[in-house]
Design a protein around this motif. Structure first.
Motif, PDB file in Angstrom:
ATOM      1  N   VAL A 403     -25.451  29.824 120.301  1.00  0.00           N
ATOM      2  CA  VAL A 403     -25.203  30.633 119.106  1.00  0.00           C
ATOM      3  C   VAL A 403     -25.206  32.129 119.455  1.00  0.00           C
ATOM      4  N   ALA A 404     -26.173  32.552 120.275  1.00  0.00           N
ATOM      5  CA  ALA A 404     -26.258  33.976 120.639  1.00  0.00           C
ATOM      6  C   ALA A 404     -24.979  34.458 121.313  1.00  0.00           C
ATOM      7  N   GLU A 405     -24.387  33.615 122.131  1.00  0.00           N
ATOM      8  CA  GLU A 405     -23.206  34.033 122.891  1.00  0.00           C
ATOM      9  C   GLU A 405     -21.927  34.036 122.057  1.00  0.00           C
ATOM     10  N   THR A 406     -22.038  33.655 120.788  1.00  0.00           N
ATOM     11  CA  THR A 406     -20.882  33.758 119.879  1.00  0.00           C
ATOM     12  C   THR A 406     -20.950  35.019 119.013  1.00  0.00           C
ATOM     13  N   LEU A 407     -22.004  35.819 119.170  1.00  0.00           N
ATOM     14  CA  LEU A 407     -22.154  37.005 118.329  1.00  0.00           C
ATOM     15  C   LEU A 407     -21.034  38.016 118.550  1.00  0.00           C
ATOM     16  N   VAL A 408     -20.380  37.926 119.683  1.00  0.00           N
ATOM     17  CA  VAL A 408     -19.254  38.836 119.932  1.00  0.00           C
ATOM     18  C   VAL A 408     -18.170  38.656 118.876  1.00  0.00           C
ATOM     19  N   ASP A 409     -18.088  37.456 118.294  1.00  0.00           N
ATOM     20  CA  ASP A 409     -17.090  37.179 117.258  1.00  0.00           C
ATOM     21  C   ASP A 409     -17.621  37.437 115.848  1.00  0.00           C
ATOM     22  N   ASP A 410     -18.928  37.482 115.703  1.00  0.00           N
ATOM     23  CA  ASP A 410     -19.558  37.702 114.397  1.00  0.00           C
ATOM     24  C   ASP A 410     -20.868  38.458 114.608  1.00  0.00           C
ATOM     25  N   PRO A 411     -20.797  39.750 114.909  1.00  0.00           N
ATOM     26  CA  PRO A 411     -21.985  40.514 115.303  1.00  0.00           C
ATOM     27  C   PRO A 411     -23.058  40.565 114.219  1.00  0.00           C
TER      28      PRO A 411
END
Length: 458
Positions: A403-411
């Protein structure tokens, strides 16, 4: 006589026929009854089998519906977490995190508030009901700004206190020494203040690195007309980041690097470095020192009548507080520049105003520390809690990283810090980029932001 015998035989024959007929009627009745009973039994058996089949199908459909619906939040803390996880007490609804801070020692004025900001954020969250059935607990240790003590603290928090992860641990020169223990246990470290990025799976940097802050200080120097730039740093990782910044930005701007001087960790002997920089004729100086050393350097420059621009990373400068400027004379501190990782504590915004009210009322550990550092860790904790909320009760480390590594798409957007936009490794765990620059006015004893948050020029 003969006729009488014949009549008698005829009567006997008639009686025999009637008896046989009656016997056939009884057998037929019995057979019919047996047939009817068999048919009734068969019907009841069929009905029972049908009912059992329908019940089984209904149970299977209910089970399938439950599986399709997924884990139930009503089951409480860690409802979607399979197996046991460090720091997750499902029975008692506890989610335990940890931190190591320089609560005493040379950096206590910062360490107290760094701890206070974290504890205040935990208290606020719990007062509002926690997250998905979990109430949060903060375990902390005092490292006294000593590398060996921090390593000991981290091992204890993992092995004895059984924390799920670390939040806001401070001490850029010491934190890398804890990585072997953190990697061995797989324990996440969220928002450390502010080590260099080493692409460690467990480490997520929510603040710009000291190298990035140094580059932004240099960008500001050049914008103000500087052409000769020097650097003074400690003889460790902290100093190495300043020297990296001055080297990296030189080809971008074309300035002259006139001096790069080192000072030993915890040493008050700053005169040789000060004199070397004065002799270099620098227009601007980037420092990477502790607060006390920075105060001595500022005084040394002022006493010699040397007035270059001086800028330090947020931790070294104590931007927004008195950590460094209170250790120099007012005249020497006037105009001192500090990079910003977080908004100034007197910023007029809804988020900062709410934090300021909480800090004024806070009465826990660290309440007497410098407010600017409290805002920093409070903001880091808010970002962490938002991420935990996105895990939907699955607190396995695999899910956390996914989940943390998807924050680039939804900061994650916290108004006081740059957007937190983590991505996969390599490079993706440097989750925030950019910093601001602030200047100190000794006459009013206030800091003012003089450059907005932005990334370094390249």
């Amino acid at each position: 006589m003969k006729k009488s015998v014949l009549k008698l035989l005829a009567l006997l024959a008639i009686f025999s026929f009637v008896a046989i007929s009656c016997g056939d009627d009884d057998d037929s009745s019995s057979s019919s009854s047996e047939s009817s009973s068999s048919e009734s039994s068969s019907s009841e058996s069929s009905s029972s089998e049908s009912s059992s089949s329908e019940s089984s199908e209904a149970a299977e459909e209910e089970e399938a519906a439950e599986e399709e619906a997924g884990p139930d939040p009503a089951d409480g803390c860690g409802y979607a977490t399979e197996g046991d996880m460090p720091g997750i007490d499902k029975e008692n609804g506890i989610f335990k995190i940890g931190t190591s801070q320089p609560f005493t020692g040379r950096a206590a004025v910062a360490g107290e508030a760094l701890l206070g900001g974290l504890q205040m954020a935990v208290d606020e969250l719990n007062a509002n009901g926690g997250i998905d059935g979990c109430m949060f607990e903060l375990a902390w240790e005092d490292d006294r700004f000593e590398i060996e003590q921090m390593v000991t603290n981290v091992r204890k928090l993992i092995d004895v206190d059984n924390v799920w992860g670390f939040v806001g641990t401070a001490g850029s020169q010491a934190i890398p020494s804890t990585y072997p223990a953190i990697e061995a246990a797989g324990t996440p470290l969220w928002g450390p203040v502010s080590p260099a990025n080493q692409d460690i799976l467990e480490v997520y940097l929510t603040n710009p690195t000291r190298t990035e802050q140094g580059k932004i200080c240099i960008d500001y120097f050049v914008e103000q007309g500087a052409t000769k730039i020097a650097a003074i740093g400690q003889d460790n990782e902290l100093g190495a980041e300043a020297f990296a910044a001055i080297e990296l930005q030189q080809p971008v701007h074309g300035y002259e690097i006139v001096a790069e001087e080192e000072i030993e960790v915890l040493s008050d002997v700053v005169a040789p470095a000060v004199l070397a920089v004065i002799d270099s004729g620098a227009d601007a100086v980037l420092t990477a020192l502790d607060n006390a050393q920075n105060g001595l350097v500022l005084d040394g420059f002022h006493e010699a009548g040397f007035n270059p621009m001086v800028c330090s990373d947020a931790g070294s400068a104590g931007s927004g507080g008195g950590n460094t400027v209170s250790l120099a004379t007012p005249e020497a501190a006037d105009g001192y520049l500090g990079a910003l990782q977080v908004a100034l504590p007197d910023t007029d915004s809804e988020f900062v105003n709410a934090w300021r009210d909480l800090w004024a009322a806070y009465d826990g550990p660290g309440k007497d520390g410098a407010a600017n550092f409290s805002l920093q860790t409070y903001s880091i904790a808010q970002a962490f809690f938002q991420l935990i909320d996105r895990l939907d009760g699955n607190y396995t480390y695999d899910n956390f990283h996914a989940v943390a590594e998807t924050l680039v798409d939804d900061p994650i957007l916290i108004p006081s810090i740059p957007p937190v936009a983590c991505a996969p490794l390599p490079g993706g765990h440097q989750c925030a980029a950019g910093a601001g620059v602030s200047a100190y006015d000794s006459a009013t004893e206030t800091w003012t932001q003089v450059r907005e948050f932005q990334s370094a020029k390249s």
